[in-house]
Structures are given as structure tokens and as C-alpha cells.
Design a protein around this motif. Structure first.
Motif, PDB file in Angstrom:
ATOM      1  N   TYR A  50       0.847  -1.203   0.000  1.00 30.00           N
ATOM      2  CA  TYR A  50       0.000   0.000   0.000  1.00 30.00           C
ATOM      3  C   TYR A  50       0.881   1.252   0.000  1.00 30.00           C
ATOM      4  CZ  TYR A  50      -3.324   3.533   1.511  1.00 30.00           C
ATOM      5  OH  TYR A  50      -4.093   4.676   1.593  1.00 30.00           O
ATOM      6  N   PHE A  51       1.842   1.306   0.933  1.00 32.71           N
ATOM      7  CA  PHE A  51       2.721   2.476   1.001  1.00 32.71           C
ATOM      8  C   PHE A  51       3.579   2.600  -0.252  1.00 32.71           C
ATOM      9  CE2 PHE A  51       2.110   2.400   5.728  1.00 32.71           C
ATOM     10  CZ  PHE A  51       1.479   3.632   5.796  1.00 32.71           C
ATOM     11  N   ARG A  52       4.099   1.481  -0.757  1.00 29.01           N
ATOM     12  CA  ARG A  52       4.916   1.544  -1.976  1.00 29.01           C
ATOM     13  C   ARG A  52       4.119   2.195  -3.110  1.00 29.01           C
ATOM     14  NH1 ARG A  52       9.115  -1.429  -2.910  1.00 29.01           N
ATOM     15  NH2 ARG A  52       8.396  -3.148  -1.602  1.00 29.01           N
ATOM     16  N   GLN A  53       2.895   1.717  -3.333  1.00 29.69           N
ATOM     17  CA  GLN A  53       2.087   2.233  -4.442  1.00 29.69           C
ATOM     18  C   GLN A  53       1.654   3.685  -4.231  1.00 29.69           C
ATOM     19  OE1 GLN A  53       1.823   0.700  -7.328  1.00 29.69           O
ATOM     20  NE2 GLN A  53       3.082  -0.921  -6.450  1.00 29.69           N
ATOM     21  N   HIS A  54       1.284   4.038  -2.999  1.00 26.65           N
ATOM     22  CA  HIS A  54       0.832   5.407  -2.751  1.00 26.65           C
ATOM     23  C   HIS A  54       1.986   6.400  -2.757  1.00 26.65           C
ATOM     24  CE1 HIS A  54      -2.940   3.431  -1.946  1.00 26.65           C
ATOM     25  NE2 HIS A  54      -3.498   4.612  -2.055  1.00 26.65           N
ATOM     26  N   LEU A  55       3.133   5.999  -2.279  1.00 30.69           N
ATOM     27  CA  LEU A  55       4.300   6.881  -2.361  1.00 30.69           C
ATOM     28  C   LEU A  55       4.754   7.043  -3.806  1.00 30.69           C
ATOM     29  CD1 LEU A  55       6.150   5.691   0.834  1.00 30.69           C
ATOM     30  CD2 LEU A  55       5.361   8.033   0.391  1.00 30.69           C
ATOM     31  N   ARG A  56       4.651   5.989  -4.600  1.00 26.86           N
ATOM     32  CA  ARG A  56       4.950   6.116  -6.030  1.00 26.86           C
ATOM     33  C   ARG A  56       3.969   7.088  -6.691  1.00 26.86           C
ATOM     34  NH1 ARG A  56       6.028  -0.106  -8.064  1.00 26.86           N
ATOM     35  NH2 ARG A  56       8.197  -0.255  -7.350  1.00 26.86           N
ATOM     36  N   ALA A  57       2.695   7.006  -6.302  1.00 27.00           N
ATOM     37  CA  ALA A  57       1.682   7.919  -6.846  1.00 27.00           C
ATOM     38  C   ALA A  57       1.995   9.360  -6.468  1.00 27.00           C
ATOM     39  CB  ALA A  57       0.291   7.517  -6.344  1.00 27.00           C
ATOM     40  N   ALA A  58       2.429   9.575  -5.238  1.00 25.45           N
ATOM     41  CA  ALA A  58       2.816  10.924  -4.805  1.00 25.45           C
ATOM     42  C   ALA A  58       4.036  11.397  -5.594  1.00 25.45           C
ATOM     43  CB  ALA A  58       3.102  10.929  -3.307  1.00 25.45           C
ATOM     44  N   HIS A  59       4.992  10.510  -5.810  1.00 23.38           N
ATOM     45  CA  HIS A  59       6.177  10.836  -6.598  1.00 23.38           C
ATOM     46  C   HIS A  59       5.781  11.227  -8.020  1.00 23.38           C
ATOM     47  CE1 HIS A  59       9.667   9.918  -9.160  1.00 23.38           C
ATOM     48  NE2 HIS A  59      10.354  10.403  -8.150  1.00 23.38           N
ATOM     49  N   ASP A  60       4.835  10.475  -8.597  1.00 20.26           N
ATOM     50  CA  ASP A  60       4.373  10.782  -9.945  1.00 20.26           C
ATOM     51  C   ASP A  60       3.752  12.180 -10.001  1.00 20.26           C
ATOM     52  OD1 ASP A  60       3.857  10.244 -12.686  1.00 20.26           O
ATOM     53  OD2 ASP A  60       1.807   9.658 -12.199  1.00 20.26           O
ATOM     54  N   ALA A  61       2.979  12.532  -8.990  1.00 23.63           N
ATOM     55  CA  ALA A  61       2.381  13.872  -8.947  1.00 23.63           C
ATOM     56  C   ALA A  61       3.470  14.943  -8.850  1.00 23.63           C
ATOM     57  CB  ALA A  61       1.421  13.981  -7.767  1.00 23.63           C
ATOM     58  N   MET A  62       4.488  14.686  -8.046  1.00 27.45           N
ATOM     59  CA  MET A  62       5.595  15.646  -7.932  1.00 27.45           C
ATOM     60  C   MET A  62       6.316  15.790  -9.274  1.00 27.45           C
ATOM     61  SD  MET A  62       7.040  14.502  -4.212  1.00 27.45           S
ATOM     62  CE  MET A  62       8.509  15.489  -4.309  1.00 27.45           C
ATOM     63  N   ARG A  63       6.512  14.682  -9.957  1.00 29.26           N
ATOM     64  CA  ARG A  63       7.166  14.711 -11.266  1.00 29.26           C
ATOM     65  C   ARG A  63       6.368  15.555 -12.260  1.00 29.26           C
ATOM     66  NH1 ARG A  63       6.341  12.142 -15.514  1.00 29.26           N
ATOM     67  NH2 ARG A  63       4.946  10.591 -14.653  1.00 29.26           N
ATOM     68  N   GLN A  64       5.045  15.625 -12.038  1.00 31.77           N
ATOM     69  CA  GLN A  64       4.181  16.407 -12.917  1.00 31.77           C
ATOM     70  C   GLN A  64       3.968  17.836 -12.418  1.00 31.77           C
ATOM     71  OE1 GLN A  64       0.697  14.316 -14.562  1.00 31.77           O
ATOM     72  NE2 GLN A  64       1.457  12.501 -13.474  1.00 31.77           N
ATOM     73  N   GLY A  65       4.735  18.246 -11.402  1.00 38.76           N
ATOM     74  CA  GLY A  65       4.710  19.634 -10.980  1.00 38.76           C
ATOM     75  C   GLY A  65       4.034  19.948  -9.671  1.00 38.76           C
ATOM     76  N   VAL A  66       3.505  18.965  -8.963  1.00 35.50           N
ATOM     77  CA  VAL A  66       2.871  19.213  -7.669  1.00 35.50           C
ATOM     78  C   VAL A  66       3.945  19.536  -6.632  1.00 35.50           C
ATOM     79  CG1 VAL A  66       1.555  18.125  -5.790  1.00 35.50           C
ATOM     80  CG2 VAL A  66       0.855  17.795  -8.168  1.00 35.50           C
ATOM     81  N   ASP A  67       3.704  20.565  -5.831  1.00 40.85           N
ATOM     82  CA  ASP A  67       4.644  20.974  -4.785  1.00 40.85           C
ATOM     83  C   ASP A  67       4.324  20.225  -3.496  1.00 40.85           C
ATOM     84  OD1 ASP A  67       6.541  22.248  -3.227  1.00 40.85           O
ATOM     85  OD2 ASP A  67       5.497  24.181  -3.193  1.00 40.85           O
ATOM     86  N   LEU A  68       4.589  18.933  -3.503  1.00 40.19           N
ATOM     87  CA  LEU A  68       4.322  18.092  -2.333  1.00 40.19           C
ATOM     88  C   LEU A  68       5.521  18.165  -1.406  1.00 40.19           C
ATOM     89  CD1 LEU A  68       2.462  16.089  -0.897  1.00 40.19           C
ATOM     90  CD2 LEU A  68       3.558  14.267  -2.229  1.00 40.19           C
ATOM     91  N   ARG A  69       5.295  18.667  -0.208  1.00 40.51           N
ATOM     92  CA  ARG A  69       6.390  18.895   0.735  1.00 40.51           C
ATOM     93  C   ARG A  69       6.486  17.847   1.827  1.00 40.51           C
ATOM     94  NH1 ARG A  69       7.294  25.055   1.115  1.00 40.51           N
ATOM     95  NH2 ARG A  69       7.096  25.586  -1.082  1.00 40.51           N
ATOM     96  N   GLY A  70       5.421  17.067   2.023  1.00 38.83           N
ATOM     97  CA  GLY A  70       5.472  16.074   3.083  1.00 38.83           C
ATOM     98  C   GLY A  70       4.412  15.009   2.910  1.00 38.83           C
ATOM     99  N   TYR A  71       4.744  13.825   3.384  1.00 37.97           N
ATOM    100  CA  TYR A  71       3.832  12.681   3.353  1.00 37.97           C
ATOM    101  C   TYR A  71       4.002  11.967   4.677  1.00 37.97           C
ATOM    102  CZ  TYR A  71       1.913   8.113   1.983  1.00 37.97           C
ATOM    103  OH  TYR A  71       1.183   6.956   1.914  1.00 37.97           O
ATOM    104  N   PHE A  72       2.922  11.815   5.410  1.00 36.75           N
ATOM    105  CA  PHE A  72       2.974  11.211   6.735  1.00 36.75           C
ATOM    106  C   PHE A  72       2.116   9.952   6.760  1.00 36.75           C
ATOM    107  CE2 PHE A  72       3.833  15.663   7.060  1.00 36.75           C
ATOM    108  CZ  PHE A  72       4.937  15.714   7.889  1.00 36.75           C
ATOM    109  N   ALA A  73       2.729   8.868   7.179  1.00 38.26           N
ATOM    110  CA  ALA A  73       2.016   7.596   7.283  1.00 38.26           C
ATOM    111  C   ALA A  73       0.992   7.667   8.408  1.00 38.26           C
ATOM    112  CB  ALA A  73       3.006   6.465   7.551  1.00 38.26           C
ATOM    113  N   TRP A  74      -0.159   7.040   8.171  1.00 40.98           N
ATOM    114  CA  TRP A  74      -1.185   6.935   9.187  1.00 40.98           C
ATOM    115  C   TRP A  74      -1.252   5.473   9.581  1.00 40.98           C
ATOM    116  CZ3 TRP A  74      -6.514   5.027   8.292  1.00 40.98           C
ATOM    117  CH2 TRP A  74      -7.302   5.138   9.436  1.00 40.98           C
ATOM    118  N   SER A  75      -0.940   5.157  10.674  1.00 46.41           N
ATOM    119  CA  SER A  75      -0.511   5.872  11.860  1.00 46.41           C
ATOM    120  C   SER A  75       0.822   5.285  12.307  1.00 46.41           C
ATOM    121  CB  SER A  75      -1.593   5.672  12.912  1.00 46.41           C
ATOM    122  OG  SER A  75      -1.203   5.977  14.209  1.00 46.41           O
TER     123      SER A  75
END
Length: 131
Positions: A50-75
Motif C-alpha cells: 500500500y505504502f509503496r504504491q501510494h508513495l509512487r503515486a505521490a512521486h508521480d504527482a511531484m514529477r508532474q509539478g505538484v509541490d508536495l512537501r510532506g507525506y505522513f504515514a497513518w498511523s
């Protein structure tokens, strides 16, 4: 449970509001975990993936220009959840509620490897999480 939706919503926020700093403050899921450590370990392969796929998705968004500054696992820790009590475990660290002993799960080791490698661990073989 659908990583592509994370990419899409991050892109949508950026398109709608401009390149604003974004923080994902809680992302995770409850999966079955062994009730007790086995040989001092808790394996939670579904949460790792789950984390691998969602962190990859966040990375993909950053690669497309999203200014993602932090990702925090729950919980961080297994805890009491209002809607599920102690019946579901969400944390990356197992808590024995009787003794309060804490055991990092495989997902904690994976998450640490992602942080330590500045994301490179996301793109290595799934078995690459340190033991």
C-alpha cells in the motif's frame, strides 16, 4: 486503496489553486497483522505494498509539478480507533496493548528505507526492504 486517485487529486488541487505547498498528513490502511510478533517481527506485506504504491503515486504527482512537501504515514502506532476499537490495526509499529511493548513492522522498516534513500527504495525490488 486506489493510488492513481492520489495522483489525480494532487494534480487537481494544483490545477485549481496553483502551485501551493501540499502536505499529506495521514495516509494508510488497516490490514491484518499478526496479533503478536513472530521471531521478533511483524510482517505486514499488504501495508508495505500500500505504502509503496501510494508513495509512487505521490512521486508521480511531484514529477508532474505538484509541490508536495510532506507525506505522513497513518498511523505510527497501533491505537484505539473510535469506529473499530482495538479490532483493527493501522500503525507501522505494533503495540501489545497489555504490555505496551512496541515492535516496528515490516512497513516501518520499508518506510524508513524510503526516507533513508530519498525515495530510491520505491523503485527497487519489493523484497528490498531491510530486515
Amino acid at each position: 486503496m486506489f493510488p492513481e486517485a492520489l495522483t489525480k487529486v494532487l494534480l487537481w488541487v494544483t490545477e485549481r489553486y496553483g502551485k501551493v505547498p501540499i502536505y499529506i498528513t495521514e495516509n494508510g490502511a488497516a490490514f491484518y497483522d499478526s496479533p503478536q510478533p513472530i521471531d521478533g517481527k511483524i510482517d505486514d506485506p499488504l501495508r508495505v505494498e500500500y505504502f509503496r504504491q501510494h508513495l509512487r503515486a505521490a512521486h508521480d504527482a511531484m514529477r508532474q509539478g505538484v509541490d508536495l512537501r510532506g507525506y505522513f504515514a497513518w498511523s505510527l502506532l497501533d491505537n484505539y480507533e473510535w469506529s473499530h476499537g482495538y479490532s483493527k490495526r493501522f500503525g507501522i509499529v505494533h503495540v501489545d496493548f497489555a504490555t505496551q511493548r512496541r515492535t516496528p513492522k515490516a512497513s516501518a522498516r520499508f518506510y524508513a528505507s524510503v526516507v533513508r534513500s530519498r525515495g530510491a527504495a520505491l523503485f527497487s525490488a519489493p523484497s528490498a526492504a531491510p530486515a
